[in-house]
Design a protein around this motif. Structure first.
Motif, PDB file in Angstrom:
ATOM      1  N   GLU A 256      19.833 -40.803  -8.631  1.00  0.00           N
ATOM      2  CA  GLU A 256      19.099 -41.947  -8.105  1.00  0.00           C
ATOM      3  C   GLU A 256      19.639 -42.422  -6.758  1.00  0.00           C
ATOM      4  O   GLU A 256      18.922 -43.046  -5.974  1.00  0.00           O
ATOM      5  N   GLU A 257      20.912 -42.110  -6.476  1.00  0.00           N
ATOM      6  CA  GLU A 257      21.501 -42.542  -5.201  1.00  0.00           C
ATOM      7  C   GLU A 257      20.971 -41.749  -4.014  1.00  0.00           C
ATOM      8  O   GLU A 257      21.205 -42.123  -2.862  1.00  0.00           O
ATOM      9  N   ASN A 258      20.254 -40.634  -4.278  1.00  0.00           N
ATOM     10  CA  ASN A 258      19.642 -39.804  -3.229  1.00  0.00           C
ATOM     11  C   ASN A 258      20.657 -39.327  -2.195  1.00  0.00           C
ATOM     12  O   ASN A 258      20.381 -39.295  -0.985  1.00  0.00           O
ATOM     13  N   GLN A 259      21.869 -38.907  -2.649  1.00  0.00           N
ATOM     14  CA  GLN A 259      22.898 -38.458  -1.723  1.00  0.00           C
ATOM     15  C   GLN A 259      22.478 -37.164  -1.031  1.00  0.00           C
ATOM     16  O   GLN A 259      21.967 -36.251  -1.670  1.00  0.00           O
ATOM     17  N   PRO A 260      22.725 -37.069   0.275  1.00  0.00           N
ATOM     18  CA  PRO A 260      22.476 -35.796   0.963  1.00  0.00           C
ATOM     19  C   PRO A 260      23.330 -34.689   0.349  1.00  0.00           C
ATOM     20  O   PRO A 260      24.499 -34.881   0.022  1.00  0.00           O
ATOM     21  N   GLY A 261      22.727 -33.540   0.164  1.00  0.00           N
ATOM     22  CA  GLY A 261      23.436 -32.413  -0.432  1.00  0.00           C
ATOM     23  C   GLY A 261      23.288 -32.334  -1.938  1.00  0.00           C
ATOM     24  O   GLY A 261      23.433 -31.253  -2.522  1.00  0.00           O
ATOM     25  N   ILE A 262      22.996 -33.469  -2.590  1.00  0.00           N
ATOM     26  CA  ILE A 262      22.754 -33.466  -4.039  1.00  0.00           C
ATOM     27  C   ILE A 262      21.245 -33.419  -4.217  1.00  0.00           C
ATOM     28  O   ILE A 262      20.600 -34.334  -4.726  1.00  0.00           O
ATOM     29  N   GLU A 263      20.657 -32.320  -3.781  1.00  0.00           N
ATOM     30  CA  GLU A 263      19.203 -32.204  -3.685  1.00  0.00           C
ATOM     31  C   GLU A 263      18.809 -30.733  -3.646  1.00  0.00           C
ATOM     32  O   GLU A 263      19.650 -29.843  -3.483  1.00  0.00           O
ATOM     33  N   GLN A 264      17.532 -30.489  -3.772  1.00  0.00           N
ATOM     34  CA  GLN A 264      16.956 -29.161  -3.594  1.00  0.00           C
ATOM     35  C   GLN A 264      15.798 -29.277  -2.616  1.00  0.00           C
ATOM     36  O   GLN A 264      14.885 -30.077  -2.816  1.00  0.00           O
ATOM     37  N   LYS A 265      15.863 -28.495  -1.555  1.00  0.00           N
ATOM     38  CA  LYS A 265      14.770 -28.484  -0.596  1.00  0.00           C
ATOM     39  C   LYS A 265      13.526 -27.844  -1.210  1.00  0.00           C
ATOM     40  O   LYS A 265      13.572 -27.222  -2.272  1.00  0.00           O
ATOM     41  N   ALA A 266      12.396 -27.961  -0.539  1.00  0.00           N
ATOM     42  CA  ALA A 266      11.133 -27.410  -1.026  1.00  0.00           C
ATOM     43  C   ALA A 266      11.245 -25.893  -1.233  1.00  0.00           C
ATOM     44  O   ALA A 266      11.904 -25.191  -0.462  1.00  0.00           O
ATOM     45  N   PHE A 267      10.616 -25.410  -2.306  1.00  0.00           N
ATOM     46  CA  PHE A 267      10.631 -23.978  -2.579  1.00  0.00           C
ATOM     47  C   PHE A 267       9.428 -23.606  -3.434  1.00  0.00           C
ATOM     48  O   PHE A 267       8.787 -24.457  -4.057  1.00  0.00           O
ATOM     49  N   GLY A 268       9.138 -22.300  -3.471  1.00  0.00           N
ATOM     50  CA  GLY A 268       8.042 -21.792  -4.284  1.00  0.00           C
ATOM     51  C   GLY A 268       8.449 -20.529  -5.009  1.00  0.00           C
ATOM     52  O   GLY A 268       9.342 -19.801  -4.568  1.00  0.00           O
ATOM     53  N   LEU A 269       7.785 -20.258  -6.131  1.00  0.00           N
ATOM     54  CA  LEU A 269       8.078 -19.089  -6.960  1.00  0.00           C
ATOM     55  C   LEU A 269       6.808 -18.279  -7.171  1.00  0.00           C
ATOM     56  O   LEU A 269       5.759 -18.827  -7.539  1.00  0.00           O
ATOM     57  N   LEU A 270       6.914 -16.968  -6.941  1.00  0.00           N
ATOM     58  CA  LEU A 270       5.805 -16.054  -7.161  1.00  0.00           C
ATOM     59  C   LEU A 270       6.076 -15.243  -8.423  1.00  0.00           C
ATOM     60  O   LEU A 270       7.144 -14.628  -8.561  1.00  0.00           O
ATOM     61  N   ASN A 271       5.111 -15.248  -9.347  1.00  0.00           N
ATOM     62  CA  ASN A 271       5.238 -14.519 -10.607  1.00  0.00           C
ATOM     63  C   ASN A 271       4.024 -13.617 -10.792  1.00  0.00           C
ATOM     64  O   ASN A 271       2.944 -13.884 -10.241  1.00  0.00           O
ATOM     65  N   CYS A 272       4.192 -12.578 -11.597  1.00  0.00           N
ATOM     66  CA  CYS A 272       3.053 -11.702 -11.858  1.00  0.00           C
ATOM     67  C   CYS A 272       3.267 -10.947 -13.167  1.00  0.00           C
ATOM     68  O   CYS A 272       4.399 -10.613 -13.537  1.00  0.00           O
ATOM     69  N   ARG A 273       2.178 -10.712 -13.864  1.00  0.00           N
ATOM     70  CA  ARG A 273       2.178  -9.860 -15.058  1.00  0.00           C
ATOM     71  C   ARG A 273       0.968  -8.933 -14.958  1.00  0.00           C
ATOM     72  O   ARG A 273      -0.152  -9.379 -14.692  1.00  0.00           O
ATOM     73  N   LEU A 274       1.186  -7.645 -15.154  1.00  0.00           N
ATOM     74  CA  LEU A 274       0.102  -6.678 -15.055  1.00  0.00           C
ATOM     75  C   LEU A 274       0.302  -5.576 -16.085  1.00  0.00           C
ATOM     76  O   LEU A 274       1.411  -5.396 -16.607  1.00  0.00           O
TER      77      LEU A 274
END
Length: 850
Positions: free
Chosen positions: A777-795
């Protein structure tokens, strides 16, 4: 306010009961498949009504006491297309129909839900609800809760281990393992609460569907549904013989066996056995031995259905699950040997090696009874017992320094009983009234272990400042790059002068919390159809709780030299961090409360509806007991306002919904592990007031028989207010909620291409995205995760119309490096730790259906 709301609810029911016609009609018939075989166990329901039944062993059904007029009846059975048939009920007469069900090949899944405790089209449910059918889990190879949450707007799930999950709905997190604290998000399994965090992680196998209700849902799901509910609905036995088994292997030595067997015991009794074994080595190497962040779960289920008559259905379900994971990969960002290159995304070096683990066993049994009482009334009974126990060993400093080692033992058991009477005695009114009892008792013990040579080195910079430079700084690592454990030699003269013994190579102390609650609830919820287009829904739930909590800090007979050296600076002598108590300290309290909702729904046309709602959610008061005594923390309150629109095409190929919401959150509480007056304590703190504004939308589209698409998006701006309810500035003012991305979305599809007779190639890609997430809750810099995306597939290939299936899958195909948590217990000592998310997973599976 309470009186007027309750009076309005009673008024709704009163109107409906008084207007019920004395002469009613009926409908009966038989249900078969295209081969002429009887279909037993099919669900038959009258639209906009609780009235319904289940077909008997010969496929027969009968529904009587139907109000005169036009109605629509739906017939639903797993694996077949839902049929809707219009008919006119005539007083004193019962019409007869024959229904032939067709196999489901060309419509959306998840269009029928029981979110309002009765079976309805999702179009007609005036709340934000996402429904995910079991087929979706199989198609995308979703077997874990956190993976499932990526496809539900407004839901986040964090799983450090099976003992430490976090459920987040619309920014509000429920992840407290303290036995004295109630959850904010209700987690249900077939109508039974499994909300305590240490027992809420369940394997996703042989599921009928999972419903996620967003916004306060206390009227429908009880005292824990402050901001929403997650409901796991498992497949029930049916009157046919069949089964499925899937075997798989993947990287990190992943082994999977999953399946079910369904068979009739007699004309009126059916049984279904299912299970899953899922094991994978950890994806984080521990340089001290073994791996971390792995999985090893065995889950079994037995379900029995009995149809003693056309009016009664009895289901008995027993679940058992055992988790035996390697340890959690806490990796320090600052306690790093000069000879090693440690990062959150590389190997860890946790000194306990293979002695780090997470063990859990959870089991429970549920009895569900549904009985038609006639004259538009039905009775539902839900009885359940559940029990869990867990042990976990973790390295909180995230390094090879033997300073902060913790072990947890937790236990909980619960019994619940709910009775619900439902009615659709007239065309105008549907609803239910009922009561419930809930008993829960549990405890949680936290054991702290340290090598005092390492601990004094860890604390020496702080002690040096406090002593005005008189205390030396002790190195954490020696010249050889190994942890420095020579504090005894450095300070031997000082210790002798003070008459203190040498630092101990092993010191141990612990505390234990205890929680017990008995809760009695009464509730009612009704929808009144004012016109053909306008309806009003109102619900109210009243709760009486009796709470008894306890706390005990223990001295295990051997004093801490570090604690004695610092002469009470930690306030815990003769312990180091945990203040001992004189036995168990107990705090008690009794509380009366209410939650409710009011909704105006409007039928725009046959394919779309809109609604406006206001609802009130609550998390119960907390009796917090520490070494100093007990205190009562105020109940948390959420008041939420929501507006939504839903669309469903007449052929059920297109489904769209959008909801906007705003809520105010008062008496927000957060659990912190901190050193207070020198004592390590796990406390619940009042964070004050907060507000949120958000938008959620999703779309599903069956483009053709062989192509389906889906997408969803969630936006939320949830933050602490500038001032509290007393007008005072808040410490966390403007900070965003933890574990809550401002933007999240997912999209994907399923494509099936015929390649030769009865054989098909399938391709099922998906992509998920989250914007920046803070972990505290303190929103400390470094105690975070920047934006990201995950690609998945099943075939793979479907052979013989799906009798056999060969599949390849890949999760996180782009090898994205991301964190699932940061900060943790180490942050309280100034040394935050980090837990990395899963890397690229690849594997293959073979499935046989019979």
């Amino acid at each position: 306010m309470k009186f007027h709301f309750a009076a309005f609810l009673i008024f709704l029911f009163g109107i409906g009961f008084s207007s019920a016609a004395q002469n009613h009609g009926g409908i009966s018939g038989s249900i078969k498949d295209k081969n002429g075989d009887s279909v037993a166990g099919a669900t038959i329901a009258i639209a906009q009504s609780k009235k319904g039944t289940i077909s008997d062993a010969k496929g027969h059904f009968s529904i009587q006491n139907i109000a005169p007029g036009s109605h629509e009846i739906s017939i639903r059975y797993i694996g077949f297309q839902t049929q809707a048939i219009s008919f006119t009920a005539v007083p004193g007469r019962s019409i007869t129909i024959e229904v032939i069900l067709e196999e489901s090949i060309y419509s959306l899944e998840g269009t029928t839900v029981t979110a309002q405790r009765r079976e309805q089209s999702i179009l007609n449910v005036p709340i934000a609800v996402s429904s995910t059918e079991g087929k979706f889990f199989d198609d995308l190879n979703i077997r874990d809760l956190d993976a499932f949450a990526e496809f539900v707007p407004g839901l986040q799930v964090q799983v450090q281990s099976p003992n430490n999950p976090g459920f987040v709905i619309r920014g509000i997190t429920s992840d407290n393992g303290d036995s004295r604290v109630e959850p904010r998000v209700s987690v249900f399994q077939d109508g039974v609460s499994i909300s305590k965090s240490r027992g809420s992680v369940v394997e996703l196998f042989d599921m009928e569907r999972v419903e996620v209700l967003k916004g306060p849902q206390g009227t429908l799901f009880g005292r824990g549904a402050q901001i929403g509910a997650v409901h796991f609905i498992q497949n029930k036995p049916t009157n046919d013989f069949g089964g499925k088994i899937t075997a798989g292997y993947g990287n990190f030595n992943q082994n999977l066996i999953s399946g079910y067997l369904n068979f009739p015991v007699s004309e009126k009794a059916f049984f279904r056995a299912s299970g899953q074994y899922n094991k994978r080595d950890g994806y984080v190497e521990n340089l001290a031995g073994g791996t971390l962040n792995g999985k090893n779960t065995t889950a079994l289920r037995g379900a029995f259905r009995y149809l003693p008559s056309g009016k009664t259905t009895i289901d008995i379900i027993t679940n058992w699950q055992k988790d035996d994971y390697p340890g959690t990969g806490f990796v320090s960002g600052s306690l790093i040997s000069p000879n090693e290159n440690i990062s959150p995304f590389g190997p860890a070096h946790l000194e306990k090696g293979r002695d780090l683990f997470s063990l859990r066993t959870v089991w429970g049994s549920t009895v569900l009874i549904e009985h038609s009482l006639g004259n538009g009334w039905s009775l539902n009974s839900t009885s359940a017992f559940r029990e869990f126990s867990n042990q976990e060993s973790l390295d909180a400093d995230g390094s090879d320094i033997p300073a902060l080692s913790f072990g947890e033992n937790a236990y909980g058991r619960q019994f619940s009983q709910e009775i619900r009477f439902s009615t659709d005695a007239s065309q105008k009114l549907t609803g239910f009234l009922g009561g419930s009892f809930f008993h829960e008792k549990g405890n949680q013990m936290l054991n702290f272990q340290t090598n005092e040579n390492a601990m004094i080195a860890l604390l020496s910079p702080l002690v040096r400042v406090a002593s005005g430079g008189q205390f030396p700084t002790i190195p954490l690592y020696g010249p050889d790059g190994k942890p420095f454990l020579g504090a005894n030699e450095m300070l031997s003269t000082n210790l002798a002068a003070l008459g203190l013994p040498p630092f101990k190579s092993f010191h141990e102390e612990n505390f234990q919390n205890y929680g017990q609650v008995n809760a009695f609830e009464i509730f009612g919820d009704g929808t009144y159809q004012i016109t053909d287009k306008l309806s009003l829904t109102a619900g109210l739930r009243g709760t009486f709780e009796s709470v008894k909590n306890g706390y005990a800090g223990r001295y295990l007979g051997s004093p801490s030299t570090v604690g004695l050296l610092l002469d009470g600076a930690f306030g815990s002598a003769p312990n180091l961090l945990i203040a001992p108590t004189d036995g168990r300290i107990v705090g008690e309290g009794e509380f009366l409360s209410w939650v409710g909702r009011f909704i105006a729904g409007y039928k725009i046309n046959a394919f779309s509806n809109g609604y406006l709602s206001v609802s009130r959610g609550r998390r119960p008061n907390v009796i917090q007991v520490t070494a100093e005594g007990s205190e009562e923390l105020e109940q948390e309150i959420v008041v939420s306002y929501e507006m939504g629109y839903k669309l469903m095409s007449d052929n059920q190929r297109l489904q769209f919904d959008i909801a906007g919401f705003r809520y105010h959150y008062s008496n927000f509480q957060t659990q912190v592990i901190e050193i207070q007056d020198g004592t390590l304590r796990a406390l619940v703190r009042d964070g004050g007031n907060a507000s949120a504004l958000g938008l959620e939308t999703s779309v599903k589209f069956a483009l053709t028989e062989k192509i389906g698409l889906f997408s969803n998006y969630g936006w939320i701006d949830a933050a602490f207010d500038e001032k509290d309810s007393e007008g005072r500035p808040q410490i966390l003012a403007g900070n965003r909620f933890r574990l809550t991305p401002k933007h999240s979305f997912s999209f994907g599809g399923a494509v099936e291409i015929p390649i030769w007779k009865n054989h098909h190639f399938f391709f099922r890609p998906s992509y998920t995205y989250k914007s920046q997430v803070f972990f505290e809750e303190e929103n400390q810099p470094g105690i975070e995760q920047k934006a990201f995306g995950l690609l998945n597939c099943r075939l793979g290939l479907n052979l013989e119309n799906g009798k056999y299936e060969i599949a390849l899958y890949g999760n996180n195909l782009l090898g994205e490096q991301y964190l699932i948590d940061a900060g943790n217990t180490g942050l309280a000592f100034g040394f935050p730790t980090f837990i990395s998310g899963p890397p690229r997973f690849l594997g293959g599976q073979f499935t046989v259906r019979f």
